[in-house]
Design a protein around this motif. Sequence first.
Motif: not given
Lengths: 202, 202
Positions: A45, A78, A82, A85-86, A89-90, A94, A97, B77-78, B81-82, B85-86, B89
């Motif tokens: 971010e 996992e 992640m 995803v981070l 996707m995120m 972001n 956002r 907020t992040e 979202w998380m 997602v966690l 998803m």
Amino acid sequence: MKKVIIIGASGKIGQAALSGLGHHDIVTASGSGKGADYQVDIGSEESIRELFKQVGSFDAVVNTVGICEYADFSDMTEQQWMTTVLSKMMGQINLVRIGQEYINDGGSFSLITGILSSKPIPMAIADATTSGAIDTFVKCVAYELPRRIRVNSINPTVIEEAWGVYGEMMSGFQPVPGSLVGKAFARSVDGFITGEVITVDA
Amino acid sequence: MKKVIIIGASGKIGQAALSGLGHHDIVTASGSGKGADYQVDIGSEESIRELFKQVGSFDAVVNTVGICEYADFSDMTEQQWMTTVLSKMMGQINLVRIGQEYINDGGSFSLITGILSSKPIPMAIADATTSGAIDTFVKCVAYELPRRIRVNSINPTVIEEAWGVYGEMMSGFQPVPGSLVGKAFARSVDGFITGEVITVDA
């Protein structure tokens, strides 16, 4: 002429995007910052915010990057999920956002997804899942953006320029010229469409 | 008769699922564990693995839960979202990823998504985005599961039993009886379909 930030301009999809956006005032950013105007890690971010602050006034953000892990579903950890995803996707969520705070009125965000969400192949479950997330995000979030800001995703098949890398795992796919993907980015940046998934396939 | 684990059986969607699956040997699990056979936090890999180890032999996993944060996109907020997602998803992906090691041959996973991914409303961007991710995941991962294991998602509109909670934010939506959503879960558990998004809408 618009001021367009292309993230990942030196990559193959970045070059494709650039081919369609050459008539604009281009600013480039990349993970390493090498050969680019700015450095950015879309997984952070703070890094995203710093990029937009540094660039100042801009009309469009074109993202062509996102870290993606490839493995069979049963082998995928996992941690690999992640990472994908981070970033893919995120990271892209972001960009919108945080970017909506800085982008000019009527600006646009163009995100990158991919054909494997609708044409699945082995090893690509995280790529497909996060592409599905971003394509849905774009369709829904378009209604929420203020000041005539727009958002679209480009969902291309493999491009000819990347066939050497992906061809072996993509039997039965027809690559398209990168310039066609460049046109899709141009349609997103220069048009009035929003909330659209622009598919580019042969 | 199959041994079916219903996660969140006491919730409104859980009750709907139960209404369609009463002819099976039902085992229940929930976040609190109260009034259920087992306790599980789908946001935790360890908790998911523990559940499957404790239950032993089973033929189906029906998930009806997932934590979801609701806010305007610009306010979200992040952290919000998380959380989504966690849980909604990655929690559901992990149910399949870990569950495939334990489920019986020919078993099935039925995941929960929701109508807001195709009919967007304010405040629901994280719900919509993660639903889109899971619907895509299901369509793609079905090809990877071994031992005739199947996976589907149920994507319902709001149910009549939940209209008191969601009705105000869902103007223009037609609620359906929970029993109709129960039928969708039954079609997923009892049928031979896999990789399908079973939409339930009026």
